[in-house]
Design a protein around this motif. Structure first.
Motif, PDB file in Angstrom:
ATOM      1  N   PHE A  31       0.456 -16.181  -1.756  1.00 36.96           N
ATOM      2  CA  PHE A  31       1.962 -15.622  -1.658  1.00 36.96           C
ATOM      3  C   PHE A  31       1.759 -14.353  -2.180  1.00 36.96           C
ATOM      4  O   PHE A  31       2.624 -13.398  -1.516  1.00 36.96           O
ATOM      5  N   TRP A  74       9.732 -14.425  -0.649  1.00 37.55           N
ATOM      6  CA  TRP A  74       8.580 -14.727  -1.244  1.00 37.55           C
ATOM      7  C   TRP A  74       8.219 -14.569  -2.619  1.00 37.55           C
ATOM      8  O   TRP A  74       7.539 -15.311  -3.227  1.00 37.55           O
ATOM      9  N   TYR A  88       7.384 -17.328  -5.275  1.00 42.20           N
ATOM     10  CA  TYR A  88       6.013 -17.296  -6.032  1.00 42.20           C
ATOM     11  C   TYR A  88       6.420 -17.622  -7.625  1.00 42.20           C
ATOM     12  O   TYR A  88       5.459 -18.338  -8.142  1.00 42.20           O
TER      13      TYR A  88
END
Lengths: 113, 146, 501, 162
Positions: D156, D60, D64
């Motif tokens: 996020f 993630w 991001y």
């Protein structure tokens, strides 16, 4: 030649601040200015046109036209001394403020003669 | 001293250790790359100063840190004098490089004899000394009273 | 003496300055012990060094790190150095001894001792070093510690005097650093011996005189000669008495007079023959200092402030001795460094003793202390007689030599002035004796008790040395002061001794 | 303990990157220095060390970065248009926004992301409330405002740190 004269000018500006300012903190700043100007002057003494840094980065390397490393080492020492004096000056200024409750030197005049 | 906002605190917590590590790197590589005991020591002190600025402190901890840092500073000074004396005792000259007589090997960490230990001693002294100066200026009310 | 002993003058106090805070954390009084032990060792070492130079006459040269002079830092120990180091460490020892009881008023005992040790580092370092930049560094070490010690009492007066002293003193330091930078730009080296060889081939250009002038301004501020004296009458009285004794006794002479004469005579090779103008300037400043310092001292009502002005006046004597520039003039100046160090150290210690006993140093509030404090009173009287130049004491001979030097250089007016103003010296010093110690006048004697034994011992030690130096002046002049004067007179010949040619 | 170990590993990696060699001397000294650093500063690590081991969170984080760059560019263009347009298209003001992020570090990253994006700036964080200086304060609707500013970031960051 001009950088040298600029240094001297900076010294004079600092001296002007030390002599004419009434606030202790400004006097200290003026004093630091004098010190930096002289350090700059000293560092300029080691300047060399198209010189290279005096660092050997590879084994067996030999190059000429190094700049003079000594003034930088000396200036570093002078900076350390300047740090000590500035710290002491600030400490004194703080104690003076605690005692007199002012930074104005015209009001801090007990000693005369 | 009062602490600062959570943003500063979290970032300080992230960075202070790395700052300390980088300062130590500068100290340890003083004989190989630019920098050395003083420059590295300033970084080390900056790490501690960053932490105490971000989190603030109470008089009690300030006093303790001041005592500790002044003791460590003295130890650094003693260490440096001892290193200089080692040369004096071993080969008749104060500051003589007592460990090796060679000129050191470029790009090798453990070389150059006593320059590395001397840099470390200076780093300790400068780091602890600057932090003590910071505390003394930031909290002189009790420090000067002793 | 082996050359290996030379760096010990710096190493021992430096190491102890770091050790004192450590041991003081464990046991408070250990600071007293360490400091006094170090003082005794240094004094012993300096006496040993001076005695060993009595017999031989060679210069001891010590190379730091074993480097050749043009690369490394050299320490040199010749007769001049021996003389100055002797004065520093003897006065230092007595002041430390005095401080043991005097500091009862103060807190932070170990800080005092650590700073005091750093002053000794600076003073000894300036004396033994043979490197220009090192001279600056040691000057600053001594100066910075002295600023802190002047403000040690942290009361109104102390803080103000400390700040004033610091600003003016640091301007002096900056002038010295600027001069060194200019010198390095010209000579590309900072070893005094090598610089002096370069300077020998360097004409008397404006740049040369600019460097000389910057050095002169810097050292003049450090030695408080008259146009640059504003800080001294505040700073010296504000410091604790042992520190005043060291500051007035040796500090201004080592950082000012010794450093200046070393640089001007031995590095720049100035002498009466080739730079008469410079020497006349020194005489002019000297006369100004004598007159202004003496007259201002007469007007003071504060015990220590009077002594501080007196120091300015006595610095003037040393300056005219150097300015006369012949053998006897310089011998007189150097002998006066010794005599004044002991005498003024003694007088400041008596001031400390009086302040310790009565809590004041205002001459209007003191009276008739002689009955209560005989040792202090008689130490003061004899010490002031020495300073004023009364025959059997050390001060007489130094002024006598200066006058002889003036006469042999056909400067009759200078001789007359020097003799005249020694009576002024006697006048203001007797004023203190009269007011504080001997006069009964209309008032009751101030209630006080004699100082503790340690303080009396410190004062008597200096008194005995003053008398010994006066009575036994001949061997000292023949073996130590005379050769020291020759070191200055040989000018650029200094380099040959250092470089081993 | 876990925090200290995490810090040690991080310090060691940074050291190796700094010296950029694998000579045994450097490695040993680096381990020692990293140990010292971890001993002094390890407990201040603002993360739960277990989270560092989760590959999902790292994934993630990678996602991001481009999202942040995109948002940043968009805001840049937006502010540039406002600057270049003849009328004064700004209506500055401070809005108060509640975030659902739990951990301190996530909130700090959110605040920093907002500050780095042109047009918005975090002024203060108190618990879960952010005070944000905004170049064009919209209608008085709190939820719309928060959606506009922190929505994408929060999505996020919650997956990375919480």
């Amino acid at each position: 030649m001009i950088p040298y004269f600029a240094c001297i000018l900076l010294v004079l500006i600092g001296l002007y601040a030390v002599v004419t300012k009434r606030n202790i903190v400004r006097i200290i700043i003026g004093f630091s200015l004098v010190e930096y100007a002289i350090n700059l002057f000293f560092a300029l003494v080691g300047f060399k046109r198209e010189g290279i840094p005096p660092i050997i980065t590879e084994l067996g390397q030999s190059r000429s036209n190094f700049v003079d490393p000594l003034p930088q080492a000396l200036v570093l020492t002078a900076i350390v001394i300047g740090l000590a004096t500035t710290a002491l000056m600030l400490a004194l200024a703080m104690r003076i403020y605690e005692k007199y409750r002012t930074f104005d030197i015209t009001e801090i005049r007990r000693l005369r003669g | 001293m009062r602490g600062m906002s959570p943003v500063v605190q979290v970032i300080a917590r992230l960075l202070a250790g790395l700052l300390f590590l980088f300062g130590t790197y500068i100290v340890m590589h003083g004989h190989l790359t630019p920098g050395g005991g003083f420059a590295g020591g300033v970084l080390v002190a900056a790490a501690f100063i960053l932490m105490s600025l971000a989190f603030g402190s109470v008089e009690h901890t300030e006093r303790n840190s001041y005592t500790l840092s002044s003791v460590v500073e003295s130890l650094g000074g003693v260490l440096f004098v001892c290193l200089a004396l080692a040369g004096y005792v071993a080969v008749a000259y104060f500051f003589q490089n007592a460990a090796t007589y060679g000129t050191g090997t470029p790009l090798k960490l453990i070389s150059g004899g006593m320059i590395l230990p001397a840099n470390i001693a200076i780093g300790i002294k400068v780091g602890a000394g600057l932090f003590a100066v910071f505390l003394a200026l930031g909290a002189s009310r009790f420090v000067m009273k002793d | 003496m082996d050359a290996r002993f030379v760096p010990l003058f710096v190493i021992i106090p430096l190491a102890s300055a770091f050790l004192i805070p450590l041991f003081a954390k464990l046991w408070q009084r250990s600071a007293d012990l360490i400091a006094n032990a170090v003082g005794a060792v240094l004094a012993g070492l300096s006496v040993y060094g001076a005695l060993s130079l009595f017999t031989g006459s060679q210069v001891l040269v010590y190379r730091l790190g074993g480097w050749h002079p043009s690369l490394g830092i050299t320490l040199a120990y010749d007769h001049l150095t021996a003389l100055v180091v002797l004065a520093v460490n003897i006065v230092g020892l007595c002041a430390l001894l005095f401080a043991v009881r005097y500091l009862d008023h103060y807190t932070g005992r170990w800080k005092f001792y650590a700073l005091f040790m750093l002053i000794l580092v600076g003073l000894n370092g300036v004396s033994v070093t043979g490197d220009m930049f090192n001279l600056f560094v040691f000057t600053e070490i001594a100066a910075v510690s002295s600023y802190a010690l002047v403000a040690f009492g942290t009361d109104f007066d102390e803080l103000e005097a400390g700040f004033k002293y610091m600003v003016i003193g640091e301007i002096g330091g900056a002038a010295i650093l600027l001069a060194i930078a200019l010198l390095y730009a010209k000579a590309s080296t900072l070893n005094m011996a090598v610089v002096s060889q370069v300077m020998a081939g360097f004409g008397r250009t404006p740049l040369f005189w600019l460097i000389v002038a910057m050095f002169l301004v810097g050292f003049a501020i450090k030695m408080a000669m008259v146009p640059f004296h504003a800080w001294l009458p505040d700073a010296h009285p504000s410091a604790p008495a042992p520190v005043s004794a060291l500051l007035s006794g040796v500090f201004i002479k080592v950082l000012g007079v010794y450093a200046m004469s070393r640089v001007m005579f031995n590095v720049f090779g100035l002498s009466r023959a080739n730079a008469a103008g410079f020497f006349n300037l020194l005489i002019g400043f000297g006369v100004l200092s004598i007159v202004a310092g003496g007259l201002l001292a007469y007007a003071q009502k504060d015990y220590k402030r009077l002594l501080a002005y007196s120091s300015i006046s006595q610095i003037g004597y040393i300056l005219i001795g150097l300015g006369i520039g012949n053998y006897w003039g310089i011998v007189g100046a150097l002998f006066h460094i010794l005599a004044h160090a002991l005498g003024k150290g003694l007088l400041f210690l008596t001031a400390g003793s009086v302040e310790h006993a009565t809590g004041t140093r205002d001459l209007d509030r003191l009276s008739g202390l002689e009955k209560r404090m005989p040792a202090t009173a008689w130490s003061y009287l004899l010490g002031s007689l020495s300073l004023a130049g009364v025959p059997p004491f050390a001060g007489f001979f130094s002024k006598f030599f200066i006058i002889v030097g003036a006469l042999s250089a056909d400067m009759y007016w200078l001789a007359i002035l020097a003799a005249l103003f020694s009576t002024v010296t006697l006048g203001y010093l007797v004023k203190v004796a009269n007011r504080a110690f001997f006069a009964r006048r209309d008032r009751e004697p101030t209630a006080a008790r004699e100082a503790p034994a340690v303080m009396v011992v410190a004062m008597l030690g200096l008194l005995v040395l003053t008398i010994v130096l006066g009575v036994g002046f001949k061997p000292v002049v023949d073996r130590l002061v005379g050769p020291a004067a020759n070191v200055l007179l040989q000018g650029l010949g200094y380099a040959q001794g250092i470089l081993g040619m | 303990m876990g925090k200290r170990f995490a810090y040690f590993v991080m310090g060691f990696v940074v050291w190796i990157v700094l010296v950029y060699t694998l000579q045994y001397q450097e490695v040993i000294v680096g381990a020692g220095v990293a140990l010292l650093t971890a001993a002094i500063f390890g407990r201040h690590l603002p993360l739960k060390p277990g989270k560092l081991l989760s590959p999902v969170r790292w994934f993630w984080l990678l996602v991001y970065i481009p999202v942040f760059v995109y948002m940043c560019l968009k805001a840049n263009i937006d502010v540039a248009l406002r600057v270049l347009s003849p009328g004064l298209l700004i209506k500055p003001g401070i809005v108060k926004i509640r975030t659902r992020l739990k951990s301190d570090i996530a909130r700090v990253f959110l605040a920093n992301s907002i500050t780095l994006t042109p047009g918005t700036m975090t002024v203060e964080i108190k618990e879960d409330v952010l005070y944000i200086h905004w170049i064009e304060v919209g209608a008085g609707d709190m939820t719309a405002a928060s959606k506009a500013i922190i929505g994408p970031f929060e999505y996020f960051l919650a997956r990375i740190f919480d």
